[in-house]
Design an enzyme around this catalytic site. Structure first.
Site, PDB file in Angstrom:
ATOM      1  N   ASP A 180       0.918  -1.136   0.000  1.00 13.71           N
ATOM      2  CA  ASP A 180       0.000   0.000   0.000  1.00 13.71           C
ATOM      3  C   ASP A 180       0.952   1.178   0.000  1.00 13.71           C
ATOM      4  OD1 ASP A 180      -1.397   2.328   0.939  1.00 13.71           O
ATOM      5  OD2 ASP A 180      -3.036   0.998   1.486  1.00 13.71           O
ATOM      6  N   HIS A 181       1.063   1.866  -1.125  1.00 12.75           N
ATOM      7  CA  HIS A 181       2.189   2.799  -1.251  1.00 12.75           C
ATOM      8  C   HIS A 181       2.087   3.989  -0.290  1.00 12.75           C
ATOM      9  CE1 HIS A 181      -0.429   5.110  -3.954  1.00 12.75           C
ATOM     10  NE2 HIS A 181       0.432   6.100  -3.899  1.00 12.75           N
ATOM     11  N   HIS A 243      -5.595   3.211   1.396  1.00 16.35           N
ATOM     12  CA  HIS A 243      -4.677   4.293   1.767  1.00 16.35           C
ATOM     13  C   HIS A 243      -5.139   5.049   3.028  1.00 16.35           C
ATOM     14  CE1 HIS A 243      -2.983   3.273  -1.974  1.00 16.35           C
ATOM     15  NE2 HIS A 243      -3.650   4.103  -2.759  1.00 16.35           N
TER      16      HIS A 243
HETATM   17  C1  BG6 Z   1      -3.730   4.838  -6.280  1.00 16.57           C
HETATM   18  C2  BG6 Z   1      -5.117   4.996  -6.840  1.00 16.57           C
HETATM   19  O1  BG6 Z   1      -3.677   3.735  -5.424  1.00 16.57           O
HETATM   20  O2  BG6 Z   1      -3.360   5.997  -5.571  1.00 16.57           O
HETATM   21  C3  BG6 Z   1      -5.212   6.226  -7.709  1.00 16.57           C
HETATM   22  O3  BG6 Z   1      -5.463   3.843  -7.574  1.00 16.57           O
HETATM   23  C4  BG6 Z   1      -4.690   7.437  -6.977  1.00 16.57           C
HETATM   24  O4  BG6 Z   1      -6.532   6.448  -8.164  1.00 16.57           O
HETATM   25  C5  BG6 Z   1      -3.329   7.167  -6.366  1.00 16.57           C
HETATM   26  O5  BG6 Z   1      -4.600   8.488  -7.914  1.00 16.57           O
HETATM   27  C6  BG6 Z   1      -2.872   8.316  -5.498  1.00 16.57           C
HETATM   28  O6  BG6 Z   1      -1.533   8.135  -5.154  1.00 16.57           O
HETATM   29  P1  BG6 Z   1      -0.623   9.387  -4.822  1.00 16.57           P
HETATM   30  O7  BG6 Z   1       0.660   8.801  -4.376  1.00 16.57           O
HETATM   31  O8  BG6 Z   1      -0.521  10.189  -6.082  1.00 16.57           O
HETATM   32  O9  BG6 Z   1      -1.334  10.159  -3.756  1.00 16.57           O
END
Ligand code: BG6
Length: 484
Positions: A180-181, A243
């Site tokens: 989960d980044h 997230h």
């Molecule tokens: C992803 C979603 O997991 O996270 C996207 O699938 C979203 O829809 C993205 O845009 C957001 O990531 P970050 O790092 O740009 O906030």
């Protein structure tokens, strides 16, 4: 510790995720000398292409905006580490072929221990066959094997359990790294320090001091061509259930007894288990419509014209434990809003009435992006010959406080952790299970499993969201002080 003699195999090497995230992150680590010694990168996908084409594709996403010759030289070196194999995702011979390729690289190693990290940058439909074939055909016989997978981990509790149990037939929990980044983001990692290394905050971190908490994700663009994927999932599965819930769990868990990954994850699971499923009445759904020259969600060609998929959602979670009973946690996320921002807003209670009336509440704002910052809204006497309290800010903006600030990309940090075998910032199986338990009933209602599907409220592209939002968050005690 970092293992030498490692091969990273990127499945889905010609796909979007690999190009936008995986390769740039691998290159970022390589450029800074952080990859294991003797590392090799093997791209794998269905597309037939020669090595030159593969290099052209993967390096087109590596950033070198100023054409720095040192970076260009690093890109050339990076190419040399990297080879490509094409093959299917469902047939054993393709994987046997891949394995022969891996062995041909490994036979040049000095030491006889080989490590393989399999990165599945793939659509969920092939997670299970690929994980099985890799385990059966490409497993390193001496050394460490690891598999990295990304969401979506199913689309509800049952489908997630199915997916997990299928992958578990081939891979142990210890070998599995679920990304989960958001857990790789600098400010999300800072939550642990902020909470547990500061008595001044830590001792006020409960229902006695805190009125409500808002965790907000805003993006200023719509689905833009990703509508096909998005329409199947919606904003809750795309952002809230993973997230934002991850952020909530670190924000609310008890102090882990150590930094060991299982100690941290045990605390996260414990607090998540105290959250009952979200109720319909605690939810606002929205879908953007065309405005200011921008298209609406339904104007996206890859979206069905009658879709009621929410592109915005606000939901309230309640935690039934002694620390948090009665404190609403509002999670909200939306596409095509007025700005790009992800932040946590902890709103403290009103000050004791008496000498001070109608003054702003304290608020601790943790801005995850853009421009990482922590600031505390405090009342201060307006300087001069008066006795007025005015809202002011104690402001820790990273860019100002940390000179030469270099915030690593979330993916760099996570891939490095996976190389080291550190699970702290990866999602454990039981975390997923409890996360889906919280969201599945509301998702089934939205999917129309309980009857007719709820209609999301329209909001204009570029606005703050559906018009009922302000009233909704106010009803959970949020008092707007200044512009947010
Ligand atoms: C992803 C979603 O997991 O996270 C996207 O699938 C979203 O829809 C993205 O845009 C957001 O990531 P970050 O790092 O740009 O906030």
């Amino acid at each position: 510790e970092l293992k030498d003699n490692t091969i990273v195999i990127v499945f889905g090497a010609s796909g979007d995720l690999a190009k936008k995230k995986t390769y740039p992150a691998l290159f970022g680590l390589f450029k800074n000398g952080l990859l294991p010694k003797d590392v090799h990168i093997v791209g794998y996908a269905r597309t037939k292409m020669d090595e030159a084409e593969y290099h052209k594709r993967t390096t087109s996403y590596l950033k070198n905006p100023d054409n720095d010759p040192e970076v260009s030289a690093k890109i050339e070196e990076f190419k040399k580490l990297s080879t490509y194999i094409s093959g299917g995702y469902e047939d054993a011979p393709s994987f046997q072929n891949l394995n022969r390729h891996l062995e041909s690289i490994e036979k040049n190693y000095q030491r006889k221990e080989y490590n393989r990290v399999f990165y599945l940058a793939l659509p969920p439909s092939v997670f299970v066959p690929v994980s099985k074939h890799v385990r059966e055909n490409c497993y390193a016989q001496s050394g460490v094997n690891r598999i990295i997978i990304e969401k979506p981990f199913g689309s509800d509790l049952d489908s997630c359990r199915d997916l997990l149990s299928n992958v578990k037939q081939s891979w142990t929990e210890d070998e599995t790294f679920r990304i989960d980044h958001y857990l790789g983001k600098e400010m999300v990692k800072n939550l642990l320090v902020l909470r547990f290394a500061n008595v001044a905050l830590g001792n006020n971190w409960d229902k006695n001091s805190i009125s409500n908490v808002q965790i907000t994700f805003k993006e200023p663009f719509g689905t833009e061509g990703r509508g096909g994927y998005f329409d199947e999932f919606g904003i809750i599965r795309d952002v809230l259930q993973n997230h934002l819930l991850q952020v909530l769990s670190i924000l609310t868990m008890e102090r882990p007894v150590s930094f060991a990954s299982e100690d941290i994850r045990n605390e996260k699971v414990k607090v998540l288990r105290a959250i009952p499923p979200i109720e319909r009445k605690d939810t606002v759904l929205g879908q953007y419509v065309g405005a200011n020259g921008k298209p609406g969600y339904l104007d996206d060609d890859s979206v069905p014209k009658d879709s009621v998929c929410p592109t915005f959602a606000a939901t309230v979670l309640w935690i039934h434990n002694e620390r948090w009973e009665g404190v609403p946690f509002v999670l909200k996320a939306g596409k095509a809003l007025n700005e790009a921002k992800v932040e946590v807003r902890v709103q403290f209670k009103d000050v004791t009435q008496g000498i001070f009336k109608d003054i702003s509440r304290n608020e601790l704002v943790i801005r995850i992006q853009p421009s990482e910052a922590v600031y505390l809204k405090m009342n201060t006497k307006s300087p001069g010959l008066n006795f007025r309290a005015v809202p002011t800010e104690m402001d820790l903006t990273y860019k100002r406080r940390f000179s030469d600030l270099k915030v690593p990309e979330a993916y760099e940090s996570l891939i490095l952790d996976a190389f080291k075998g550190d699970h702290s910032n990866f999602v454990r199986d039981d975390e997923l299970d409890v996360a889906w338990k919280i969201f599945t009933p509301i998702l089934h209602w939205i999917d129309g499993k309980d009857g007719s599907r709820p209609r999301p409220s329209p909001y204009p592209y570029g606005s703050r969201g559906p018009k009922e939002l302000d009233q909704f968050i106010a009803s959970y005690g949020y008092r707007r002080a200044t512009e947010d």
